[in-house]
Design an enzyme around this catalytic site. Structure first.
Site, PDB file in Angstrom:
ATOM      1  N   LYS B  84       9.264   4.233   2.443  1.00 45.95           N
ATOM      2  CA  LYS B  84       9.778   5.304   3.306  1.00 45.95           C
ATOM      3  C   LYS B  84      11.019   4.803   4.035  1.00 45.95           C
ATOM      4  O   LYS B  84      11.033   3.660   4.520  1.00 45.95           O
ATOM      5  CB  LYS B  84       8.679   5.695   4.287  1.00 45.95           C
ATOM      6  CG  LYS B  84       8.977   6.876   5.189  1.00 45.95           C
ATOM      7  CD  LYS B  84       7.736   7.205   6.022  1.00 45.95           C
ATOM      8  CE  LYS B  84       7.924   8.445   6.896  1.00 45.95           C
ATOM      9  NZ  LYS B  84       6.700   8.800   7.628  1.00 45.95           N
ATOM     10  N   SER B 162       5.236  13.371   7.034  1.00 47.83           N
ATOM     11  CA  SER B 162       6.649  13.073   6.893  1.00 47.83           C
ATOM     12  C   SER B 162       6.961  12.038   5.800  1.00 47.83           C
ATOM     13  O   SER B 162       8.123  11.843   5.485  1.00 47.83           O
ATOM     14  CB  SER B 162       7.177  12.555   8.227  1.00 47.83           C
ATOM     15  OG  SER B 162       6.568  11.331   8.575  1.00 47.83           O
ATOM     16  N   SER B 186       0.968  11.894   8.659  1.00 46.24           N
ATOM     17  CA  SER B 186       2.131  11.750   7.774  1.00 46.24           C
ATOM     18  C   SER B 186       1.886  10.924   6.519  1.00 46.24           C
ATOM     19  O   SER B 186       2.736  10.904   5.625  1.00 46.24           O
ATOM     20  CB  SER B 186       3.306  11.143   8.556  1.00 46.24           C
ATOM     21  OG  SER B 186       3.850  12.108   9.414  1.00 46.24           O
TER      22      SER B 186
END
Lengths: 69, 478
Positions: B84, B162, B186
């Site tokens: 990420k 996310s 997330s």
């Protein structure tokens, strides 16, 4: 009986976990501009504070400061 | 054209590592093939933030040299992965998915990435994410520098966030595994929406050093993989004490499925209402079978009731207060207005006005939540519930409105398990467990702090009996 209201439950079932704070998400129209967004965010914060105020908090309860169980 | 067979893009960590050590292909060939795939397919789903082809080919060459000299470093050696874009990777852009940070470059690498690289893992790219990990909240899937994460199973739907790019990449075989982060949902949400396996570790088990902070007291780094077994292998590498992270629990993790508790001794708690009324009707058949499979593992299944707390207001207040304090310079500079999501901009501004008493009240209630979950998890070992109650929404759907108009369940069940588990710092594992109208659904398992081995043992055994985690989405044409 659970303290959850049906409004809170509906909010919990919305997609965004971060948005679980929002107690009424089904019927309000979406804010139309930046000013309305800011007003809505402030209202949300006040709404959260109201919900926290309703919780019977014992005086002995100290803030969670340790997260290592 | 790649000489790597298609199945390898969807293979497990141990299998790929075994083929590398048997020299069926080289680490350089493998890394190149994964880079090709990531660069070609990733952008179609808005999953790629930055390809690291040059760096990873250099690293892969070293891995080939190590393997040639029998310097074996464990199962992650030579296996390509993604991270990420909230994790710093030295001397390369780390955008946090947000326009104001598009040119941000750190001179250090996040501890979790360094640990994987020490094991010979090959970082092929940084993966897209919701801007600023979605804090404090956002309304649309388009809240990202790279656009909305498109779901591998239906690209008109959202990937979840996310950790959007991390879940997309794993589902499409663009990376064998990926690192994500969770403040409140997330890792679990995109894992469920994309049909992959995601692990949220106990708070403090994995160092947050080098990761963007959204909430100091809630953020966790964890793996998104195709299987529970792979999550265990990755967690073993990334867990451990770190003097650079003040929240570090200074504990190691050893993935030891061979020593896991006998499942007959494990007590699993669930709320029937979640499965009968809460979850999307189109998925109820698969959830019933999933529950049946869980029962067939020999565990003791019992009904559980969630402690009554205002989870939403508590976590909302904490994320808003901490997130806005963290991003105060962004707000004060005016650059916050460059974010893509108007709701998020307003939330960051308004969060600066939260009184200290409200934050403290939320943290005091949080202490009671932790205590209540300690009690609950002394009566059952694991809580299970649908990870999300509806499948991935359309990318245009406002995320703070329910996608479904079906009646709200009569009782809450464990619907608030994501915020509750995060507030209590508990580990969770999301497993693919079926479909609703062609879209993947997930089952979450939540346990006591540092009970990852038990969750993974249940997850692995569940996946030994099912094949949901092996399903592959069709790849959209260019």
């Amino acid at each position: 009986m659970s303290k959850f209201t049906r409004r809170e439950l509906a909010a919990a079932l919305s997609t965004s976990a971060v948005l679980l704070a929002r107690p009424q998400v089904q019927t309000q129209p979406l804010p139309a501009n930046a000013d309305e967004e800011l007003k809505a965010s402030r209202a949300q914060i006040h709404d959260n504070a109201d919900q926290l105020d309703k919780f019977p908090l014992p005086m002995t309860a100290e803030p969670a400061t340790t997260f290592k169980p | 054209m790649s000489s790597i067979p298609d199945d390898i893009f969807f293979a497990g960590i141990a299998e790929i590592n075994q083929k590398l050590t048997k020299k069926e292909f080289s680490a350089v060939e493998l890394a190149r093939a994964f880079c090709d795939r990531l660069e070609t397919i990733g952008p179609r789903y808005n999953a790629l933030a930055l390809s690291l082809r040059k760096d990873v080919l250099r690293d892969a060459k070293e891995v080939d040299g190590d393997i040639k000299r029998d310097r074996l470093r464990g199962p992650l050696q030579g296996v390509p992965f993604g991270a990420k874009d909230l994790l710093a990777y030295a001397k390369h852009p780390t955008t946090w998915g947000a326009k104001p940070y598009a040119d941000q470059v750190f001179d250090y690498t996040a501890s979790a990435l360094k640990r994987i690289q020490k094991h010979g893992g090959l970082l092929t790219g940084k993966l897209a994410m919701v801007e600023l990990a979605g804090g404090p909240s956002y309304r649309y899937a388009s809240a990202s520098l790279t656009g909305p994460g498109l779901n591998p199973w239906d690209n008109t739907r959202w990937s979840g966030g996310s950790s959007s790019g991390s879940a997309i990449a794993v589902a499409l075989g663009l990376a064998t595994y990926a690192l994500g982060s969770e403040t409140s949902g997330s890792i679990l949400t995109p894992s469920a929406f994309c049909g992959v396996t995601g692990l949220r570790p106990t708070y403090g088990l994995v160092s947050r050093h080098g990761a963007m902070a959204l909430s100091w007291t809630l953020d966790k780094i964890g793996p998104i993989c195709r299987s529970a077994e792979d999550c265990g292998l990755v967690l073993e590498a990334i867990a451990g004490g770190d003097s650079d992270d003040s929240s570090s629990a200074r504990k190691n993790f050893y993935y030891t499925p061979q020593f896991s508790r006998d499942l007959k001794d494990v007590r699993v708690g669930f709320a029937p209402v979640d499965f009968n009324e809460g979850v999307d009707p189109a998925a109820r058949g698969d959830y019933a079978k999933a529950l049946e499979t869980i029962r067939s593992l020999g565990v003791q299944v019992t009904e559980a009731k969630m402690p009554d707390f205002p989870y939403g207001p508590v976590i909302g207040t904490i994320i808003s207060a901490e997130g806005s304090a963290i991003f105060e310079p962004l707000v004060k500079s005016g650059k916050v207005d460059q974010l893509a999501d108007q709701h998020q901009i307003a939330g960051l501004k308004a969060g600066l006005e939260i009184p200290a008493k409200d934050y403290l009240k939320a943290m005091r209630i949080r202490a009671l939540i932790q205590e209540a979950f300690r009690d609950l998890l002394s009566t059952v070992d694991v809580l299970i519930a649908p990870t999300r109650f509806d499948p991935a929404p359309k990318i245009t759907q406002p995320l703070d409105r329910r996608a479904s108009d079906r009646p709200v369940p009569t009782t809450p069940g464990l619907t608030a398990l994501i915020p509750a588990g995060n507030l209590a710092g508990l580990p969770a594992l999301s497993l693919p467990c079926g479909f609703a109208n062609g879209m993947p659904m997930g089952l979450q398992l939540v346990g006591s702090p540092f009970s990852e081995n038990m969750l993974l043992a249940i997850g692995k055994t569940f996946q030994d009996h099912t094949d949901w985690h092996k399903r592959r989405p069709p790849v959209a044409a260019a």
